[in-house]
Structures are given as C-alpha cells and as structure tokens.
Design a protein around this motif. Structure first.
Motif, PDB file in Angstrom:
ATOM      1  N   MET A 189     -33.943  -2.265  88.996  1.00  0.00           N
ATOM      2  CA  MET A 189     -34.472  -1.285  88.041  1.00  0.00           C
ATOM      3  C   MET A 189     -33.339  -0.486  87.419  1.00  0.00           C
ATOM      4  O   MET A 189     -33.279  -0.292  86.209  1.00  0.00           O
ATOM      5  CB  MET A 189     -35.385  -0.305  88.780  1.00  0.00           C
ATOM      6  CG  MET A 189     -36.672  -0.889  89.215  1.00  0.00           C
ATOM      7  SD  MET A 189     -37.823  -0.719  87.886  1.00  0.00           S
ATOM      8  CE  MET A 189     -38.558  -2.268  87.874  1.00  0.00           C
ATOM      9  N   THR A 239     -41.168   3.858  87.570  1.00  0.00           N
ATOM     10  CA  THR A 239     -41.218   3.039  88.781  1.00  0.00           C
ATOM     11  C   THR A 239     -40.211   3.523  89.817  1.00  0.00           C
ATOM     12  O   THR A 239     -40.519   3.613  90.999  1.00  0.00           O
ATOM     13  CB  THR A 239     -40.918   1.567  88.453  1.00  0.00           C
ATOM     14  OG1 THR A 239     -41.641   1.208  87.294  1.00  0.00           O
ATOM     15  CG2 THR A 239     -41.287   0.672  89.595  1.00  0.00           C
ATOM     16  N   ILE A 256     -36.439 -12.100  98.577  1.00  0.00           N
ATOM     17  CA  ILE A 256     -36.024 -10.789  99.082  1.00  0.00           C
ATOM     18  C   ILE A 256     -36.936 -10.351 100.218  1.00  0.00           C
ATOM     19  O   ILE A 256     -36.488  -9.844 101.245  1.00  0.00           O
ATOM     20  CB  ILE A 256     -36.053  -9.734  97.961  1.00  0.00           C
ATOM     21  CG1 ILE A 256     -35.091 -10.123  96.844  1.00  0.00           C
ATOM     22  CG2 ILE A 256     -35.676  -8.368  98.501  1.00  0.00           C
ATOM     23  CD1 ILE A 256     -35.316  -9.334  95.574  1.00  0.00           C
ATOM     24  N   ARG A 260     -31.269  -2.501  85.023  1.00  0.00           N
ATOM     25  CA  ARG A 260     -31.928  -2.725  83.745  1.00  0.00           C
ATOM     26  C   ARG A 260     -31.875  -1.472  82.873  1.00  0.00           C
ATOM     27  O   ARG A 260     -31.639  -1.525  81.672  1.00  0.00           O
ATOM     28  CB  ARG A 260     -33.382  -3.141  83.983  1.00  0.00           C
ATOM     29  CG  ARG A 260     -33.946  -3.841  82.766  1.00  0.00           C
ATOM     30  CD  ARG A 260     -35.287  -4.460  83.054  1.00  0.00           C
ATOM     31  NE  ARG A 260     -35.297  -5.246  84.262  1.00  0.00           N
ATOM     32  CZ  ARG A 260     -36.385  -5.377  85.031  1.00  0.00           C
ATOM     33  NH1 ARG A 260     -37.487  -4.758  84.716  1.00  0.00           N
ATOM     34  NH2 ARG A 260     -36.334  -6.125  86.098  1.00  0.00           N
ATOM     35  N   PRO A 318     -34.869  -4.180  94.868  1.00  0.00           N
ATOM     36  CA  PRO A 318     -35.764  -3.845  93.755  1.00  0.00           C
ATOM     37  C   PRO A 318     -35.322  -2.610  92.985  1.00  0.00           C
ATOM     38  O   PRO A 318     -35.312  -2.624  91.749  1.00  0.00           O
ATOM     39  CB  PRO A 318     -37.111  -3.595  94.433  1.00  0.00           C
ATOM     40  CG  PRO A 318     -36.955  -3.925  95.846  1.00  0.00           C
ATOM     41  CD  PRO A 318     -35.572  -4.286  96.143  1.00  0.00           C
ATOM     42  N   ALA A 336     -41.328  -0.633 101.412  1.00  0.00           N
ATOM     43  CA  ALA A 336     -40.420  -1.048 100.339  1.00  0.00           C
ATOM     44  C   ALA A 336     -40.859  -2.378  99.731  1.00  0.00           C
ATOM     45  O   ALA A 336     -40.515  -2.698  98.604  1.00  0.00           O
ATOM     46  CB  ALA A 336     -39.001  -1.168 100.869  1.00  0.00           C
ATOM     47  N   ILE A 376     -45.482  -4.540  91.951  1.00  0.00           N
ATOM     48  CA  ILE A 376     -45.138  -3.829  90.726  1.00  0.00           C
ATOM     49  C   ILE A 376     -44.087  -4.572  89.929  1.00  0.00           C
ATOM     50  O   ILE A 376     -44.260  -4.841  88.753  1.00  0.00           O
ATOM     51  CB  ILE A 376     -44.657  -2.399  91.040  1.00  0.00           C
ATOM     52  CG1 ILE A 376     -45.745  -1.643  91.785  1.00  0.00           C
ATOM     53  CG2 ILE A 376     -44.316  -1.676  89.756  1.00  0.00           C
ATOM     54  CD1 ILE A 376     -45.298  -0.326  92.335  1.00  0.00           C
ATOM     55  N   LEU A 377     -42.993  -4.949  90.584  1.00  0.00           N
ATOM     56  CA  LEU A 377     -41.876  -5.540  89.851  1.00  0.00           C
ATOM     57  C   LEU A 377     -42.229  -6.803  89.067  1.00  0.00           C
ATOM     58  O   LEU A 377     -41.886  -6.906  87.900  1.00  0.00           O
ATOM     59  CB  LEU A 377     -40.717  -5.835  90.803  1.00  0.00           C
ATOM     60  CG  LEU A 377     -39.863  -4.640  91.166  1.00  0.00           C
ATOM     61  CD1 LEU A 377     -38.646  -5.093  91.941  1.00  0.00           C
ATOM     62  CD2 LEU A 377     -39.433  -3.889  89.933  1.00  0.00           C
ATOM     63  N   ASP A 431     -40.702   2.710  81.657  1.00  0.00           N
ATOM     64  CA  ASP A 431     -41.263   1.977  82.799  1.00  0.00           C
ATOM     65  C   ASP A 431     -40.352   2.070  84.006  1.00  0.00           C
ATOM     66  O   ASP A 431     -40.788   2.345  85.124  1.00  0.00           O
ATOM     67  CB  ASP A 431     -41.433   0.502  82.439  1.00  0.00           C
ATOM     68  CG  ASP A 431     -42.788   0.234  81.837  1.00  0.00           C
ATOM     69  OD1 ASP A 431     -43.588   1.190  81.799  1.00  0.00           O
ATOM     70  OD2 ASP A 431     -43.032  -0.897  81.428  1.00  0.00           O
ATOM     71  N   LEU A 452     -43.667  -6.250  85.702  1.00  0.00           N
ATOM     72  CA  LEU A 452     -42.867  -5.639  84.650  1.00  0.00           C
ATOM     73  C   LEU A 452     -42.033  -6.659  83.882  1.00  0.00           C
ATOM     74  O   LEU A 452     -41.614  -6.414  82.779  1.00  0.00           O
ATOM     75  CB  LEU A 452     -41.930  -4.579  85.246  1.00  0.00           C
ATOM     76  CG  LEU A 452     -42.604  -3.290  85.692  1.00  0.00           C
ATOM     77  CD1 LEU A 452     -41.578  -2.344  86.259  1.00  0.00           C
ATOM     78  CD2 LEU A 452     -43.313  -2.645  84.518  1.00  0.00           C
ATOM     79  N   LEU A 508     -42.138  -4.209  95.538  1.00  0.00           N
ATOM     80  CA  LEU A 508     -41.479  -5.476  95.244  1.00  0.00           C
ATOM     81  C   LEU A 508     -42.495  -6.542  94.862  1.00  0.00           C
ATOM     82  O   LEU A 508     -42.344  -7.265  93.887  1.00  0.00           O
ATOM     83  CB  LEU A 508     -40.708  -5.915  96.483  1.00  0.00           C
ATOM     84  CG  LEU A 508     -39.881  -7.164  96.338  1.00  0.00           C
ATOM     85  CD1 LEU A 508     -38.728  -6.874  95.419  1.00  0.00           C
ATOM     86  CD2 LEU A 508     -39.362  -7.603  97.680  1.00  0.00           C
TER      87      LEU A 508
END
Lengths: 225, 215
Positions: free
Chosen positions: A180, A203, B109, A183, A176, B144, B151-152, A199, B155, B148
């Motif tokens: 980020m 994050t 994941i 990107r 993850p 972690a 939040i992700l 963002d 977005l 995942l």
C-alpha cells in the motif's frame, strides 16, 4: 483509569526518549545503517544520480526502510535486560508499555525515514513530484512499521532474541501494508492527485487501527509470561 | 463418514456432471469443486484455530492450545493444496504456473505467515510459554491476514475468476447444477480437514496420557 493510562504512557514515553538520549550510539548506529545501505545500493547499481527508474527508486527506498525498521524496532524489547523488564513490570501496566513503545517507535521511524530520504535523494536523485503526499506516506509507513513490529519484537524477544525470527515473523505480516505504502509513494512520485491515493490512505489507516487494537489486547498475555 | 460420502459424490459428480459453459473458463470450471473448497476449508479451519487460541489465552488449558495448533496445521495443508491446484489450473488457463496475480501473491504471503507460526512454535522450549506466545502470534497473524485476503485483492485488478469482468464465483454464474456439487464439496472438504485435525488431537492426547502414566 483512562486518564491514568494517558499519564502512564506519557511517563513511559519520556523514559524511552531519555534512554535513547543516554544511549545515543544506538541511534547513531541506526543512522549509519541507513547511510551505509544507501551507499551499498548506490554502488551496486553503479548509476549516476537520477539515472534510476522511478519505480526502482521507490521500491529500493522502501526496502531499505523495511530493513531499517526491522532493526530499529527490534531493539525496543531486546535492549532491555531481564531485570529491568521485571522492574518495569511491577511499576507499569502492560497497556501503557505497549502504547508508549509504539509511540516511541513511530517517532523514531519518522526521524530515521526522513533523514534516510534526504540522504537517498541526494545520492540517487529526487524524482518526487508531490513532496507532501510522499511525506504523508512516510508518516503512514512509520506508523505501520512501528505498530506491526513492536508486538512482533516482543514475541521475538520472548523466543530468545533471534533476529531471524523477527524477520520471518514480521515480513509476511508487513507485506500488505508495505505494498500500500509503495503504491501511494509511487502516486506521489508521479504527482497524481491526492484523490487517487484515497483508497490506500483509508486502507492503511484501517489496517493500522486493527493492529493497534490487537496489540493492545494481546500484549498483556505476552508480558505476563 | 459423512465426509467420505460427500467427497465421493464430489469427485464423481464433479468430473461427470454437466457444467455450464462460460467464456474463458469452459471445462476448467470443474476446478471449482476442488480448488475453491480448499480455500473455504482453509479459512474455516483457521477461524477455528484462532478461536481456540483466544480461548487458550482466556483459560490457559493446554487442550485448547493443542486444538488451535492442529487446526492451523490442517488449514496450512489446505492452503498448500489450494495453491497447488490453483497453479495447475493457472497453467492451463493463464499459461503459466505463477503469473504474479494479486490473488496468488496474497495466498503465498498467507502461507508464509503460517509457516512462520510453525517456526515460532518450534523455537520455543517451555510448553506453557510456547502455547501462550504462539497463541498471541496466531491471533495477530490472523488479524493481519484478513485485510490481505479480503481487502487488497479487491483494490487491484486480477485475472482471477470473479474479478475484472471474468466470469466466476457469483450469483449469476452459478447455476443450480453447479451448486448441487459445489456446496457438498465445501462441506466435504472441510469435514475432511476437521477429521485430520481431530485425529491428530486425539493422538496428542494419548501421548500426553502415556507420558503421565510413565511417571
């Protein structure tokens, strides 16, 4: 207590840096690792400088950095022998040790990534539009890599120094954050406004904060065993 | 027992009762009784697992570790089922089993993390060390996993129902008919997971007892 911890971290950080300086071959080895992976990628893509699509350029760079990070951070607990760890155990608090290791790994990763970027840009071309945003993403990436991998390397070291274990434990956890970073770096390549990456920055900082706090709380248990 | 009753109700009610017609989803909304509760169940089971990992680190009791592991196993089982049911649904709605949707990737994941947890456990010999280190990783992985899962996906745009203007799981789309099956379904599936886990915990306890008796 708080001041004591800060001092302890300082001393331990100094110790790590000194150790690194005395064993320069390890750092040089990492540099060579970055260099040769870049050369391998360059050769296998078989492209002239600047012929890569920005999106491939970006992904490739971060994958190289991911592998570098795994290898560089993995040695933070593996290079020390049992005896010395035991000695350290009697001297310092676990919180101090983990914070010092994280800080040291951040420095290491920032250095490695910057040198890597320099070499990478020379060999494979430089599509960057916004250098400062990219620099920020390197900083955040170094931060994320070291916070995540430091505790993982501690776990892997306890489980018999297996680098396979390091990779399988670390990769899913880092994905993850890596996404980020990628990107954000893509935004830097395209030269988008900073507000477009807001963002991602927030994050990343939040994820890192969670991971640091969790490492800080969990490491004493790991250290004790 | 309650689980069996609720699940029977879910299966019969879920397949036969009237469902609201929504754009894109149509009849496949029935997946909500099977696919969605899997994720609810998984999260709940994993939360239990993490709680017991924390408890283990605090107490050092091997029972707590056993509970944590078995709930993690049950959670993984639900995760795998969730992905499979999701893939079947995606095949008929999106046209492909795997279309690299953010939610699918996040789920994959998440499963990788917990598979790593199992490998880590099996690579350690010493019981105490195994319990402690895997508890540490369990908590770390869960911390972690939260960004995942929550939040992700928010977005990025996703085709998943509930995102990007697709009808899905929110207050406006759920009518009371749906809810009558949906909530029991969640409880039923979760209870089933708890039952799996508790069976395995009891088996382990018995094994431990037998080993002790042998000496």
């Amino acid at each position: 207590m708080k001041k004591g911890l800060l001092q302890e971290v300082q001393v331990l950080l100094k110790k790590e840096l000194l150790l690194e300086w005395r064993q320069r071959y390890a750092f040089n080895g990492m540099l060579l690792y970055v260099g040769s992976s870049i050369v391998v990628c360059y050769m296998s893509f078989g492209v002239r400088s600047g012929a890569l699509q920005p999106i491939t350029w970006n992904a490739l760079f971060w994958i190289i950095m991911l592998f570098t990070a795994v290898n560089a951070v993995a040695k933070s607990f593996m290079q020390e022998r049992e005896g010395r760890q035991l000695y350290l155990y009697t001297l310092a608090s676990p919180q101090g040790i983990i914070l010092a290791k994280i800080l040291y790994n951040i420095l290491l990763m920032v250095l490695l990534t910057s040198i890597g970027l320099l070499f990478y840009a020379i060999v494979l071309g430089n599509p960057l539009e916004d250098i400062s945003l990219f620099a920020l993403s390197i900083l955040l990436a170094a931060f994320s890599f070291s916070t995540t991998f430091t505790l993982i390397s501690g776990i892997a070291a306890k489980a018999g120094n297996s680098s396979v274990l390091m990779a399988i434990l670390g990769f899913p956890v880092i994905i993850p954050t890596l996404l980020m970073v990628i990107r954000m770096a893509k935004n830097a390549i395209d030269g988008l406004d900073w507000s477009a990456s807001q963002d991602e920055i927030v994050t990343l900082l939040a994820i890192n904060a969670i991971i640091v706090v969790v490492s800080f709380m969990l490491f004493p248990y790991l250290w004790r065993s | 027992m309650l689980a069996v009753v609720l699940l029977t109700y879910t299966i019969i009610g879920g397949l036969l009762m009237e469902v609201p017609r929504l754009a894109i989803l149509n009849e496949t909304i029935r997946a909500m009784y099977f696919h969605v509760p899997m994720w609810f169940g998984m999260i709940l089971l994993l939360v239990v697992s993490v709680t017991y990992s924390v408890k283990y680190l605090g107490s050092g009791k091997i029972q707590h570790d056993t509970i944590a592991v078995e709930f993690a196993y049950a959670g993984i089982l639900f995760g795998v089922l969730g992905i499979l049911t999701g893939m079947v649904w995606a095949k008929f709605t999106w046209g492909a089993y795997w279309s690299s949707d953010p939610k699918q990737n996040a789920a994959a994941i998440g499963l990788l993390i917990y598979f790593a947890y199992i490998v880590l456990r099996n690579s350690l010999e010493d019981e105490q060390q195994k319990a402690r280190i895997s508890a540490v990783y369990n908590i770390f992985a869960f911390a972690a996993l939260i960004p995942l899962l929550f939040i992700l996906p928010r977005l990025t745009d996703s085709l998943h129902p509930g995102n990007g203007g697709n009808p899905g799981f929110n207050a406006y789309d759920l009518d009371s008919n749906l809810r009558m099956v949906f909530y029991p379904a969640i409880i039923g599936w979760t209870l089933l997971g708890v039952w799996f886990a508790s069976l395995r915990i009891r088996i382990r306890a018995i094994k431990l007892r037998l080993e002790e008796l042998e000496y």
